[in-house]
Motif scaffolding. Structure first.
Motif, mmCIF file in Angstrom:
data_model
loop_
_atom_site.group_PDB
_atom_site.id
_atom_site.type_symbol
_atom_site.label_atom_id
_atom_site.label_comp_id
_atom_site.label_asym_id
_atom_site.label_seq_id
_atom_site.Cartn_x
_atom_site.Cartn_y
_atom_site.Cartn_z
ATOM 1 N N ALA A 4 42.083 64.267 37.027
ATOM 2 C CA ALA A 4 42.639 63.155 37.807
ATOM 3 C C ALA A 4 43.392 63.683 39.022
ATOM 4 O O ALA A 4 43.249 63.158 40.121
ATOM 5 C CB ALA A 4 43.559 62.303 36.937
ATOM 6 N N ASN A 5 44.177 64.726 38.823
ATOM 7 C CA ASN A 5 44.925 65.321 39.927
ATOM 8 C C ASN A 5 43.981 65.926 40.960
ATOM 9 O O ASN A 5 44.207 65.801 42.162
ATOM 10 C CB ASN A 5 45.882 66.386 39.389
ATOM 11 N N LYS A 6 42.925 66.579 40.504
ATOM 12 C CA LYS A 6 41.933 67.165 41.415
ATOM 13 C C LYS A 6 41.274 66.079 42.262
ATOM 14 O O LYS A 6 41.090 66.249 43.460
ATOM 15 C CB LYS A 6 40.878 67.941 40.636
ATOM 16 N N GLU A 7 40.908 64.968 41.604
ATOM 17 C CA GLU A 7 40.285 63.861 42.335
ATOM 18 C C GLU A 7 41.250 63.277 43.369
ATOM 19 O O GLU A 7 40.855 62.948 44.483
ATOM 20 C CB GLU A 7 39.811 62.773 41.372
ATOM 21 N N TRP A 8 42.513 63.129 43.006
ATOM 22 C CA TRP A 8 43.531 62.604 43.907
ATOM 23 C C TRP A 8 43.663 63.504 45.140
ATOM 24 O O TRP A 8 43.736 63.035 46.271
ATOM 25 C CB TRP A 8 44.847 62.474 43.158
ATOM 26 N N LEU A 9 43.681 64.805 44.918
ATOM 27 C CA LEU A 9 43.859 65.744 46.030
ATOM 28 C C LEU A 9 42.626 65.854 46.925
ATOM 29 O O LEU A 9 42.729 66.335 48.048
ATOM 30 C CB LEU A 9 44.272 67.117 45.494
ATOM 31 N N LYS A 10 41.473 65.405 46.437
ATOM 32 C CA LYS A 10 40.259 65.368 47.273
ATOM 33 C C LYS A 10 40.360 64.283 48.347
ATOM 34 O O LYS A 10 39.682 64.351 49.363
ATOM 35 C CB LYS A 10 39.019 65.097 46.423
ATOM 36 N N ILE A 11 41.190 63.283 48.110
ATOM 37 C CA ILE A 11 41.365 62.191 49.070
ATOM 38 C C ILE A 11 42.228 62.711 50.218
ATOM 39 O O ILE A 11 43.272 63.322 49.971
ATOM 40 C CB ILE A 11 42.046 60.974 48.393
ATOM 41 N N PRO A 12 41.822 62.478 51.462
ATOM 42 C CA PRO A 12 42.637 62.946 52.595
ATOM 43 C C PRO A 12 44.081 62.428 52.521
ATOM 44 O O PRO A 12 44.324 61.301 52.063
ATOM 45 C CB PRO A 12 41.914 62.375 53.822
ATOM 46 N N ASN A 13 45.020 63.255 52.940
ATOM 47 C CA ASN A 13 46.447 62.952 52.846
ATOM 48 C C ASN A 13 46.797 61.599 53.471
ATOM 49 O O ASN A 13 47.577 60.833 52.899
ATOM 50 C CB ASN A 13 47.256 64.072 53.493
#
Length: 65
Positions: A4-13
């Protein structure tokens, strides 16, 4: 780091910032900023579970895949 954290960090800031400032609070009957959130996996994508930045009630935001 979990998925879940990995997927979140894939989204641009910039998009992540928009998402945390665009959460519906039923108590406030308005769009608010989510605070103190945790990121969890969900069959539809990921969920941010946290508190309303205005009133402190629990709120969630689903971010679909």
């Amino acid at each position: 780091m979990d998925n879940a954290n990995k997927e979140w960090l894939k989204i641009p800031n910039e998009i992540r910032n928009q998402l945390i400032r665009n959460v519906w609070c039923a108590t406030c009957s308005d769009v608010v900023k989510i605070t103190n959130y945790v990121i969890q996996s969900h069959k539809l994508g990921i969920i941010l579970d946290g508190k309303c930045g205005t009133c402190g009630q629990e709120v969630s935001r689903i971010i679909e895949k």
